[in-house]
Design a protein around this motif. Structure first.
Motif, PDB file in Angstrom:
ATOM      1  N   ASP A 198      12.277  41.210 -46.236  1.00 17.89           N
ATOM      2  CA  ASP A 198      11.549  40.216 -45.471  1.00 17.89           C
ATOM      3  C   ASP A 198      11.422  38.900 -46.221  1.00 17.89           C
ATOM      4  O   ASP A 198      10.655  38.029 -45.832  1.00 17.89           O
ATOM      5  N   ASP A 205      12.421  35.038 -38.635  1.00 22.18           N
ATOM      6  CA  ASP A 205      13.620  35.617 -38.057  1.00 22.18           C
ATOM      7  C   ASP A 205      13.861  35.163 -36.631  1.00 22.18           C
ATOM      8  O   ASP A 205      12.978  34.733 -35.920  1.00 22.18           O
ATOM      9  N   TRP A 206      15.077  35.320 -36.239  1.00 17.60           N
ATOM     10  CA  TRP A 206      15.548  35.014 -34.915  1.00 17.60           C
ATOM     11  C   TRP A 206      15.592  36.341 -34.192  1.00 17.60           C
ATOM     12  O   TRP A 206      16.334  37.239 -34.594  1.00 17.60           O
ATOM     13  N   LEU A 207      14.786  36.533 -33.198  1.00 12.68           N
ATOM     14  CA  LEU A 207      14.668  37.850 -32.589  1.00 12.68           C
ATOM     15  C   LEU A 207      15.636  38.015 -31.427  1.00 12.68           C
ATOM     16  O   LEU A 207      15.934  37.079 -30.702  1.00 12.68           O
ATOM     17  N   ALA A 208      16.095  39.251 -31.264  1.00  9.65           N
ATOM     18  CA  ALA A 208      17.004  39.553 -30.161  1.00  9.65           C
ATOM     19  C   ALA A 208      16.243  39.518 -28.838  1.00  9.65           C
ATOM     20  O   ALA A 208      16.804  39.191 -27.795  1.00  9.65           O
ATOM     21  N   GLY A 209      14.976  39.858 -28.857  1.00  9.22           N
ATOM     22  CA  GLY A 209      14.195  39.879 -27.625  1.00  9.22           C
ATOM     23  C   GLY A 209      12.737  39.745 -27.986  1.00  9.22           C
ATOM     24  O   GLY A 209      12.376  38.923 -28.812  1.00  9.22           O
ATOM     25  N   GLU A 210      11.904  40.579 -27.394  1.00 10.61           N
ATOM     26  CA  GLU A 210      10.486  40.541 -27.725  1.00 10.61           C
ATOM     27  C   GLU A 210      10.288  41.019 -29.164  1.00 10.61           C
ATOM     28  O   GLU A 210      11.167  41.648 -29.750  1.00 10.61           O
ATOM     29  N   GLN A 211       9.117  40.716 -29.721  1.00 11.29           N
ATOM     30  CA  GLN A 211       8.846  41.133 -31.094  1.00 11.29           C
ATOM     31  C   GLN A 211       8.695  42.644 -31.161  1.00 11.29           C
ATOM     32  O   GLN A 211       7.828  43.214 -30.528  1.00 11.29           O
ATOM     33  N   PHE A 264      19.132  30.991 -44.487  1.00  9.64           N
ATOM     34  CA  PHE A 264      17.865  31.639 -44.166  1.00  9.64           C
ATOM     35  C   PHE A 264      16.797  30.602 -43.831  1.00  9.64           C
ATOM     36  O   PHE A 264      16.741  29.540 -44.446  1.00  9.64           O
ATOM     37  N   VAL A 265      15.943  30.961 -42.902  1.00 19.57           N
ATOM     38  CA  VAL A 265      14.711  30.202 -42.694  1.00 19.57           C
ATOM     39  C   VAL A 265      13.611  31.046 -43.318  1.00 19.57           C
ATOM     40  O   VAL A 265      13.418  32.203 -42.921  1.00 19.57           O
ATOM     41  N   ILE A 310      10.833  35.863 -44.421  1.00 25.43           N
ATOM     42  CA  ILE A 310      11.917  35.397 -43.558  1.00 25.43           C
ATOM     43  C   ILE A 310      11.369  35.143 -42.160  1.00 25.43           C
ATOM     44  O   ILE A 310      10.634  35.955 -41.608  1.00 25.43           O
ATOM     45  N   ASP A 321      16.763  43.844 -34.679  1.00 22.31           N
ATOM     46  CA  ASP A 321      16.296  42.728 -35.499  1.00 22.31           C
ATOM     47  C   ASP A 321      16.230  43.054 -36.979  1.00 22.31           C
ATOM     48  O   ASP A 321      15.655  42.291 -37.756  1.00 22.31           O
TER      49      ASP A 321
END
Ligand SMILES: [Fe+3]
Ligand SMILES: [Mg+2]
Ligand SMILES: [Zn+2]
Ligand SMILES: [Zn+2]
Lengths: 759, 330
Positions: free
Chosen positions: A436, B319-325, B305-306, B317, A469
């Motif tokens: 993370d 992150d860039w999520l694929a959908g909902e958290q 990375f952000v 990090i 994710d």
């Protein structure tokens, strides 16, 4: 191998022995040399790309073979010895030949704690190694953590910049010396120097200061473990509220003053890897070393530097009398890292990152090439179980029992490890950490690159979690390799099955916190049938709301409210959780909109129980509620009718209702919960085993870190006539997921075409 | 609303709703298209589809979203929006009153922004084929000469600026959806940003690298996108990111990360370090930029990375999520 075929070999032949395994840099050649000399055999020994090659000739070759198999040098790990008879050459004398290059099929050994012989010299004022903090030989010292690449030669290690002095060069070249080809050999004249005198280090510790000390795989932060203000200061500076600290002592006798050390614990403490061993605390240390927990983590000093520091702290007593004597001396020795980042290993990082934490930074000029945390084990059901597998065990492979393509398995995002297979060997990386933050992700990339380089493999397949994710999943996707996604709990149980080399149908039980389910739902308490790469979800725990996702994992009161919803007692939220002001709002939200995801997690059930028992409402580290809940148990107790099985779902709502009705809190609640949990699980698993005609039960998942649960369950399952297996070679938690993914991917690769009925 | 029989009368009715609500000469002319003059210039065009549930939420509705969202997409190019179009897919059974309410708020939003809706279309579909109301909006605008914002222009050292508090819109919608009540009502930040953008362009000039409105996926998705396109990383400072206390509390309750939550009246700008101060000054002088803040910097990072430096001193990090958290803690 060898002996049985003796009759077939006419005398006058020469034997060629191809020895594979961890056999380089461990004193194997001097061992062979000495043995050949004793048996008056002619021939040679040499290292090459495949391991060690030996040729022997003479009347007593069988004795040589026998000795090789029974008593190899302490750090050697022989996987196989292949014997071929060749024509005799009639030569005499035995020699150690120069290393032959070539593609390496051999490997680097794991690091080992300082050996007895080196310790003796360290404290022998007549020895040229007297007081030298980096003394090492072929039987001890750094390996993996100082090696850049194979073959294992000084030039490939961080000792390359230190040319040997005459005396060291002599020892290095002497086949009769235990330092023969000891790559890290060095002495006060030629070797790396310590940055701070030992006396100054000891003085700082004595004054309650915090010291950063360079170890094998990284820096430790040290302070006096009996000095509450010092330990509290360390907590403050490390911004670590409550997570337990490990403690270092000189010897097992001292460890036994701090914790209940049985024979199994003692064996683990003195294992050459010198891991941290969890054992029941005797309460002799500052309270903030391991708040609210029953166990503490203890390890023995494992570098010569540790020994020098402890000895100086003890007031430099006579070494021989002191070394094995019990002492009160104990140091907190926790990984020097910040905010979940990987441990600090370079002098530059120590300087920039540990400034605000340590009062004194103690380093030396031997660079740490590969970071590795201390390994952590505990004795469960009479045998060692990993909580964290790292220094001293990595990169020793796990035998898969069968060949396959080279797989790289990405692991899960928390407690990440990576596994790479080579033939039948699985190499599980050291504990990397939670993916993370940038630094940990880089550490992972670095570890992958290094492992691939050391193993000299080209991965053909990638395996990863189903979680969309996960950083680890994305890394696997980015590899461009054919991808095999593996459901988290399938990986957990596949790991246990693989280390047992169980093939064919088994039952898998995942007792875990969270994993992305095949249906996208949050799974965690799963009953699976596994047969190679074919699997099926047979059942699960009864689902509970998971309000706020990961928030619920951090704040057990939320799971408490979720359980109240399940019991139809949302009205009680307000009165039960007065310390959690949001509880009433959450109860209201659950009443109005049943939109929360539902989880079958056992970890969250633990949280719910710990919260309802008033043990912990908010966690400061992962698993705190469950650990503190476990710590209360003395005698688990079964609540009759505490569980129900309907539609393959195991439901502990009756237990929870009984706990609430009985007003159980603290110890009573913990004992009722643990006892009933074990009984309910055993009932449920046993019924499934009978229904399916299966006897092998692979257990996996982070909840098995709970010893009351793990021991209780295997005992109950054995009593039910089935064969339960706990993970032994990898951690039961997510540190073992990569190994399970690799095993599953190999099963899949061997089972073309892709079978149906899974994911 | 009904579908099928009586379609003609219904169509007429609906047309009248929009005519009255949008109220402009182009629509009044009654053509299937509208004509307008433009001088020789660089134009931008955008289109967007809007679906949101619930369609009415604190601080706005799907209509204001459709107007302001499209205006903002044009504004993010540094352009001045000129005209909009809107087409509607309506689900049978939608109360006429709801349609009227949406149309009116679109008309108001368009007039407030000074960007008329000059053409449109409507279809009614069977129940279940849509969710109440879907709106598709297109827009055109003109770019001031010499301005070339580009998502691959971010350099290490550039400053990351947000125009105000993060997460308001998403949390407003989510609270309404979850039927939650908080002590302080949380309103969507839905607003047209082209006025603010004009001031920013004037203040920062070519030092302005790129702008984005962090809608779906929030600040996290936007910065990850920019990091990828520009080949840099970003390091954010947690304590510099403006989040309303009530939004922070709601996020905590719902288990959401404000950085992953949608915004509808905020922008992210990346600016060269030497233009940071004038840019911030200009933004803070505008009502929609009063809480503008520098929240971090672009950094050299081959891994793009952000990362956010947390208040505890560690990194996390973004992150860039694929959908909902989704949960991650095992
Ligand atoms: Fe897990
Ligand atoms: Mg981390
Ligand atoms: Zn030694
Ligand atoms: Zn020397």
């Amino acid at each position: 191998m060898g002996a049985t075929a003796a009759a077939l070999r006419p005398p006058g032949l020469r034997l060629r022995l191809r020895v594979r395994g961890s056999v380089q840099g461990v004193g194997f050649r001097p061992f062979a040399y000495g043995l050949a000399a004793r048996l008056s055999l002619a021939g040679f020994v040499r290292n090459d790309g495949e391991g060690v090659l030996i040729e022997i000739e003479g009347p007593r070759t069988e004795a040589f073979l026998a000795a090789l198999e029974t008593g190899p040098p302490p750090l050697a790990r022989i996987d196989s010895i292949e014997v071929t008879a060749i024509a005799a050459t009639g030569g005499d004398g035995f020699s150690i030949d120069a290393t032959q290059g070539g593609r390496s099929r051999t490997r680097i050994g794991a690091d080992a704690g300082v050996c007895e012989a080196c310790l003796d010299e360290l404290f022998d004022s007549a020895s040229r190694f007297f007081g030298y903090p980096l003394i090492a030989c072929t039987h001890c010292g750094p390996r993996y953590t100082l090696t850049r690449s194979l073959p294992y030669d000084r030039a490939q290690t961080s000792m390359a910049p230190f040319p040997m002095c005459e005396a060291c060069a002599r020892d290095y070249a002497d086949p009769g010396d235990r330092r023969f080809h000891a790559e890290p050999i060095a002495c006060p004249r030629c070797g790396p120097k310590l940055s701070v005198p030992i006396a100054e280090v000891a003085q700082a510790l004595r004054n309650g200061k915090i010291v950063a000390l360079k170890g094998l795989g990284g820096f430790h932060l040290l302070c006096d473990a009996r000095d509450e203000p010092a330990v509290a200061a360390l907590r403050r500076r490390k911004a670590r509220d409550a997570k337990p600290f490990a403690v270092m002592v000189a010897n097992a006798a001292s460890a036994a003053r701090l914790a209940d050390i049985g024979p199994a614990e003692r064996a683990l403490l003195t294992h050459r890897a010198r891991p941290i061993v969890l054992a029941r605390s005797r309460g002799a240390l500052a309270p903030s070393v391991a708040p609210n927990l029953r166990d503490i983590g203890v390890m023995l000093a494992y570098t010569p530097l540790h020994w020098l520091v402890l000895h100086a702290l003890a007031g430099a007593p006579d070494f021989r009398r002191w070394r094995d004597a019990p002492s009160e001396l104990a140091l907190v020795a926790t990984s020097a890292n910040l905010g979940g980042e990987p441990l600090v290993a370079s002098d530059e990082d120590a300087d920039s990152r540990l400034r605000g934490v340590a009062d004194l930074i103690v380093t030396h000029e031997r660079a740490i090439v590969v970071r590795a945390d201390d390994s952590v084990l505990r004795v469960v059901d009479g045998a060692p179980a990993f909580l964290r597998r790292a220094r001293g065990f990595v990169p020793d492979p796990i035998d898969l029992g069968a060949d396959g393509p080279c797989v790289i398995a990405a692991g899960a995002d928390l407690k990440n490890t990576v596994t790479i297979t080579r033939g039948r060997e699985a190499f599980v990386s050291q504990h990397i950490g939670d993916l993370d933050d940038r630094e940990t992700i880089r550490f992972r990339q670095e570890t992958v690159r290094r492992l691939i380089d050391l193993l000299q493999v080209e991965p053909e397949l990638a395996a990863c979690d189903l979680h969309p994710d996960f950083v680890s999943t994305r890394a696997a996707e980015a590899s461009g390799l054919p991808l095999i996604p593996v459901q988290h709990h399938v990986a957990h149980v596949a790991a246990t099955a693989a280390e047992r080399r169980w093939r064919g149908p088994i039952l898998g039980v995942a007792l875990d916190g969270y994993g992305y389910g095949a249906d996208g739902a949050p799974w965690g308490g799963e009953l699976l049938a596994l047969d190679g790469a074919r699997w099926e979800r047979l059942g699960s725990l009864a689902p509970l709301a998971l309000p706020g996702g990961d928030r619920a994992a951090r704040e057990p009161w939320r799971m408490g409210v979720a359980m109240l919803e399940r019991l139809g007692r949302l009205d009680d939220a307000k009165t039960l959780f007065t310390a959690a002001p949001e509880a009433a709002r959450l109860a209201e939200a659950l009443r109005r909109g049943p939109r929360a995801r539902r989880t079958t997690s056992l970890g969250r059930l633990f949280d719910a129980a710990a919260a309802l028992a008033g043990v912990r409402l908010v966690q400061h580290y992962e698993g705190q509620a469950a650990m503190e809940f476990e710590a209360l148990v003395e005698r688990p107790r079964v609540v009759p009718g505490g569980w129900a099985v309907a539609d393959h779902r195991l439901d502990f709502a009756p237990l929870m209702a009984a706990m609430l009705d009985g007003g159980l809190g603290g110890r009573e609640a913990a004992e009722a919960f643990h006892g009933t949990l074990v009984a309910g699980l055993a009932d449920w698993i046993g019924a499934a085993a009978r229904a399916r005609g299966l006897t092998r039960i692979a257990l996996g998942g982070g909840c098995l870190m709970n010893r009351v649960l793990a021991e209780g369950l295997v005992e109950a399952l054995r009593a039910a006539g089935v064969e339960p297996a706990l993970p032994r070679q990898v951690p039961a938690n997510d540190g073992g997921v990569s190994f399970g993914q690799a095993a599953f991917a190999l099963a899949r690769a061997g089972a073309a075409p892709a079978p149906s009925g899974e994911t | 609303l009904s579908h099928g029989a009586g379609g003609r009368a219904m169509g007429r009715l609906i047309e009248d709703v929009f005519l009255a609500a949008f109220d402009n000469a182009w629509l009044a002319a009654g053509n299937d298209q509208s004509a307008f003059e433009v001088a020789a210039c660089r134009m931008v065009m955008t289109t967007d589809a809007y679906v949101v549930s619930p369609i009415f939420f604190p601080g706005g509705d799907i209509g204001t979203l459709a107007v302001n969202g499209t205006i903002n997409d044009i504004a993010m190019a540094g352009a001045r929006p000129l005209y909009l179009s809107a087409s509607f897919v309506l689900e049978e059974g939608l109360p006429l009153a709801d349609l009227v309410r949406v149309a009116r708020s679109m008309g108001e939003a368009s007039r407030a922004a000074g960007v008329p809706i000059i053409t449109g279309d409507t279809k009614v579909v069977e129940r279940g084929k849509a969710d109440k109301i879907f709106i598709s909006t297109a827009g055109v605008g003109v770019t001031p000469p010499g301005l070339a914002l580009s998502s691959d222009a971010v350099q290490p050292g550039d400053a990351v600026v947000v125009s105000g508090t993060i997460g308001d819109h998403g949390v407003a919608v989510m609270s309404k959806r979850e039927n939650l009540e908080f002590e302080t009502a949380i309103l969507s930040d839905c607003a047209p940003l082209h006025g603010l953008v004009a001031d920013m362009v004037a203040a920062a000039g070519p030092g302005l690298r790129v702008m984005r409105d962090p809608t779906r996926g929030g600040l996290a998705a936007t910065l990850n996108e920019l990091a990828n396109q520009s080949g840099v990383g970003f390091t954010l400072e947690e304590d510099a990111i403006p989040v309303r206390a009530e939004v922070a509390a709601a996020c905590e309750f719902l288990g959401l990360d404000p950085l992953n939550v949608a915004n509808e009246g905020k922008l992210v700008a990346i600016v060269a370090p030497d233009r940071l101060e004038p840019l911030l000054a200009a933004m803070r002088a505008h009502p929609l930029g009063a809480r503008a803040a520098m929240i971090g910097r672009a950094v050299e990072d081959p891994d793009r990375f952000v990362e956010m430096r947390t208040v505890f001193g560690g990194g996390r990090i973004v992150d860039w999520l694929a959908g909902e958290q989704l949960p991650r803690i095992c």
